[in-house]
Write a protein that holds these residues in place. Structure first.
Motif, mmCIF file in Angstrom:
data_model
loop_
_atom_site.group_PDB
_atom_site.id
_atom_site.type_symbol
_atom_site.label_atom_id
_atom_site.label_comp_id
_atom_site.label_asym_id
_atom_site.label_seq_id
_atom_site.Cartn_x
_atom_site.Cartn_y
_atom_site.Cartn_z
ATOM 1 N N LEU A 150 0.821 -1.217 0.000
ATOM 2 C CA LEU A 150 0.000 0.000 0.000
ATOM 3 C C LEU A 150 0.852 1.263 0.000
ATOM 4 C CD1 LEU A 150 -2.703 -1.012 2.656
ATOM 5 C CD2 LEU A 150 -2.934 -1.069 0.167
ATOM 6 N N VAL A 151 2.033 1.155 0.557
ATOM 7 C CA VAL A 151 2.903 2.321 0.708
ATOM 8 C C VAL A 151 4.024 2.332 -0.325
ATOM 9 C CG1 VAL A 151 4.465 3.522 2.283
ATOM 10 C CG2 VAL A 151 2.357 2.492 3.158
ATOM 11 N N GLU A 152 4.591 1.177 -0.556
ATOM 12 C CA GLU A 152 5.667 1.020 -1.542
ATOM 13 C C GLU A 152 6.837 1.960 -1.269
ATOM 14 O OE1 GLU A 152 3.841 1.425 -5.380
ATOM 15 O OE2 GLU A 152 3.212 -0.664 -5.412
ATOM 16 N N LYS A 153 7.263 1.944 -0.016
ATOM 17 C CA LYS A 153 8.444 2.711 0.395
ATOM 18 C C LYS A 153 9.250 1.848 1.350
ATOM 19 C CE LYS A 153 6.305 7.343 0.571
ATOM 20 N NZ LYS A 153 5.984 8.457 1.501
ATOM 21 N N PRO A 154 10.555 2.049 1.397
ATOM 22 C CA PRO A 154 11.316 1.400 2.464
ATOM 23 C C PRO A 154 10.922 1.997 3.808
ATOM 24 C CG PRO A 154 12.703 2.921 1.226
ATOM 25 C CD PRO A 154 11.412 2.828 0.479
ATOM 26 N N SER A 156 12.578 3.145 6.189
ATOM 27 C CA SER A 156 13.331 4.348 6.574
ATOM 28 C C SER A 156 12.750 5.625 5.978
ATOM 29 C CB SER A 156 14.795 4.206 6.141
ATOM 30 O OG SER A 156 14.883 4.034 4.734
ATOM 31 N N LEU A 157 11.969 5.513 4.908
ATOM 32 C CA LEU A 157 11.394 6.686 4.247
ATOM 33 C C LEU A 157 9.909 6.875 4.568
ATOM 34 C CD1 LEU A 157 13.031 6.477 0.701
ATOM 35 C CD2 LEU A 157 13.761 7.822 2.669
ATOM 36 N N MET A 158 9.361 5.988 5.393
ATOM 37 C CA MET A 158 7.934 6.086 5.710
ATOM 38 C C MET A 158 7.660 7.229 6.674
ATOM 39 S SD MET A 158 6.585 2.178 6.176
ATOM 40 C CE MET A 158 6.777 0.954 4.888
ATOM 41 N N THR A 159 6.554 7.895 6.406
ATOM 42 C CA THR A 159 6.075 8.921 7.329
ATOM 43 C C THR A 159 5.153 8.275 8.358
ATOM 44 O OG1 THR A 159 4.130 9.393 5.984
ATOM 45 C CG2 THR A 159 6.152 10.616 5.457
ATOM 46 N N LYS A 160 4.763 9.083 9.337
ATOM 47 C CA LYS A 160 3.810 8.580 10.326
ATOM 48 C C LYS A 160 2.510 8.165 9.639
ATOM 49 C CE LYS A 160 1.072 10.013 14.344
ATOM 50 N NZ LYS A 160 0.761 11.111 15.286
ATOM 51 N N GLU A 161 2.073 8.950 8.658
ATOM 52 C CA GLU A 161 0.839 8.632 7.939
ATOM 53 C C GLU A 161 0.960 7.299 7.200
ATOM 54 O OE1 GLU A 161 2.302 11.579 7.974
ATOM 55 O OE2 GLU A 161 0.775 12.581 9.228
ATOM 56 N N ASP A 162 2.153 7.029 6.652
ATOM 57 C CA ASP A 162 2.377 5.751 5.974
ATOM 58 C C ASP A 162 2.233 4.589 6.955
ATOM 59 O OD1 ASP A 162 2.929 6.990 3.538
ATOM 60 O OD2 ASP A 162 5.074 7.147 3.987
ATOM 61 N N ARG A 163 2.842 4.755 8.130
ATOM 62 C CA ARG A 163 2.788 3.682 9.128
ATOM 63 C C ARG A 163 1.352 3.470 9.628
ATOM 64 N NH1 ARG A 163 7.952 5.983 10.142
ATOM 65 N NH2 ARG A 163 9.611 4.386 10.214
ATOM 66 N N ILE A 164 0.642 4.562 9.823
ATOM 67 C CA ILE A 164 -0.749 4.449 10.266
ATOM 68 C C ILE A 164 -1.589 3.729 9.193
ATOM 69 C CG2 ILE A 164 -2.866 5.773 10.701
ATOM 70 C CD1 ILE A 164 -1.175 7.770 12.251
ATOM 71 N N LYS A 165 -1.309 4.027 7.953
ATOM 72 C CA LYS A 165 -2.026 3.370 6.858
ATOM 73 C C LYS A 165 -1.807 1.860 6.902
ATOM 74 C CE LYS A 165 -2.661 3.734 1.842
ATOM 75 N NZ LYS A 165 -2.212 4.434 0.608
ATOM 76 N N ILE A 166 -0.571 1.466 7.173
ATOM 77 C CA ILE A 166 -0.246 0.041 7.267
ATOM 78 C C ILE A 166 -0.919 -0.588 8.480
ATOM 79 C CG2 ILE A 166 1.652 -1.563 7.775
ATOM 80 C CD1 ILE A 166 3.408 0.184 5.943
ATOM 81 N N LYS A 188 8.756 -4.682 12.376
ATOM 82 C CA LYS A 188 8.799 -4.490 10.926
ATOM 83 C C LYS A 188 8.779 -3.004 10.565
ATOM 84 C CE LYS A 188 8.673 -8.835 9.509
ATOM 85 N NZ LYS A 188 9.738 -9.432 8.667
ATOM 86 N N LEU A 189 8.056 -2.214 11.364
ATOM 87 C CA LEU A 189 7.958 -0.777 11.096
ATOM 88 C C LEU A 189 9.022 0.041 11.809
ATOM 89 C CD1 LEU A 189 4.073 -0.274 11.203
ATOM 90 C CD2 LEU A 189 5.550 -0.364 9.194
ATOM 91 N N TYR A 199 -0.935 4.518 17.438
ATOM 92 C CA TYR A 199 -1.521 4.561 16.098
ATOM 93 C C TYR A 199 -2.948 4.009 16.127
ATOM 94 C CZ TYR A 199 3.166 5.330 14.077
ATOM 95 O OH TYR A 199 4.392 5.832 13.739
ATOM 96 N N LEU A 200 -3.126 2.895 16.811
ATOM 97 C CA LEU A 200 -4.441 2.261 16.894
ATOM 98 C C LEU A 200 -5.454 3.184 17.574
ATOM 99 C CD1 LEU A 200 -3.338 -1.365 17.832
ATOM 100 C CD2 LEU A 200 -4.460 -0.674 15.706
ATOM 101 N N ASN A 201 -4.994 3.869 18.631
ATOM 102 C CA ASN A 201 -5.888 4.812 19.316
ATOM 103 C C ASN A 201 -6.283 5.977 18.416
ATOM 104 O OD1 ASN A 201 -6.097 3.405 21.718
ATOM 105 N ND2 ASN A 201 -4.245 4.347 22.580
ATOM 106 N N GLU A 202 -5.335 6.450 17.634
ATOM 107 C CA GLU A 202 -5.644 7.525 16.687
ATOM 108 C C GLU A 202 -6.667 7.054 15.655
ATOM 109 O OE1 GLU A 202 -2.647 9.889 14.804
ATOM 110 O OE2 GLU A 202 -1.210 9.541 16.440
ATOM 111 N N ILE A 203 -6.440 5.845 15.157
ATOM 112 C CA ILE A 203 -7.355 5.281 14.155
ATOM 113 C C ILE A 203 -8.750 5.129 14.730
ATOM 114 C CG2 ILE A 203 -7.880 3.204 12.815
ATOM 115 C CD1 ILE A 203 -4.770 2.803 12.595
#
Length: 214
Positions: A150-154, A156-166, A188-189, A199-203
């Protein structure tokens, strides 16, 4: 080779085809110049209920009447008087001025019934994407692989939004119900378990769901 020898060779071919494909395969040699007593030889005549000396089929008579005995007919359908499905082929042959035919008639009724039964076995009312795995770790690895697509990034380049998406993807698919799922996902993250819970609480706050507590 005279005509009689040619016909004998056709009879041998007919016998060979019939023995190869079994009792449901009728094979005949016919004299098209004598339509009322056309059948010179027939193998497995029980398929259509005919015997040596019987007449041609309706189509055979029609082909003679319309002078279409120079065109072969491959893989066409017919039915017997009692409604059985027959797959047919007619090869037209000439010997001098004589007109002959080699006919193959295969009773497909039992095959058709088997196909219908198999179709009813594999019929599904609706389709759901699901996968079966031998253990939960394999399942989690598969879910993680889908999540990272879904993110297609390593990492090290993921943003917080990327991690939340995962994390949202994994949570929706029940990955966090797997034993040590949160810990494995955190590793993994490259974040802590507490960060995953945050992250889960934010979601869930956005979705107005009860918050996760450690």
């Amino acid at each position: 080779m005279n005509q009689s020898e040619f016909i004998e060779n056709l009879k041998r071919i007919a016998e060979g085809i019939a023995k190869t494909f079994g009792n449901n395969c009728e094979v005949l040699v016919a004299d098209l110049d004598n339509p009322e007593n056309a059948i010179l030889d027939i193998q497995n005549g029980q398929v259509t209920g005919r015997k040596k000396g019987d007449s041609l089929s309706e189509l055979g008579l029609h082909n003679i009447k319309t002078e279409r005995t120079d065109t072969d007919l491959f893989s066409y359908s017919a039915k017997t008087g009692d409604g059985r499905l027959i797959k047919c082929t007619t090869v037209h042959l000439k010997w001098g001025k004589g007109n002959l035919a080699l006919g193959i008639n295969y009773d497909c009724t039992n095959i058709q019934m088997a196909v219908s039964s198999l179709e009813s076995l594999i019929k599904i009312d609706f389709e759901i994407n699901d996968e079966f795995h031998s253990n939960s770790n394999e399942m989690l690895d598969n879910l993680l692989a889908d999540a990272f697509k879904l993110v297609e990034k390593p990492v090290s380049l993921m943003t917080k939004e990327d991690r939340i998406k995962i994390v949202r993807f994994l949570d929706e698919r029940g990955a966090l119900l797997i034993q040590k799922g949160v810990q494995i996902i955190a590793e993994k993250l490259n974040v802590s378990r507490y960060t995953i819970y945050n992250y889960l609480n934010e979601i869930n706050n956005k979705n107005k769901k009860p918050t996760y507590m450690e």
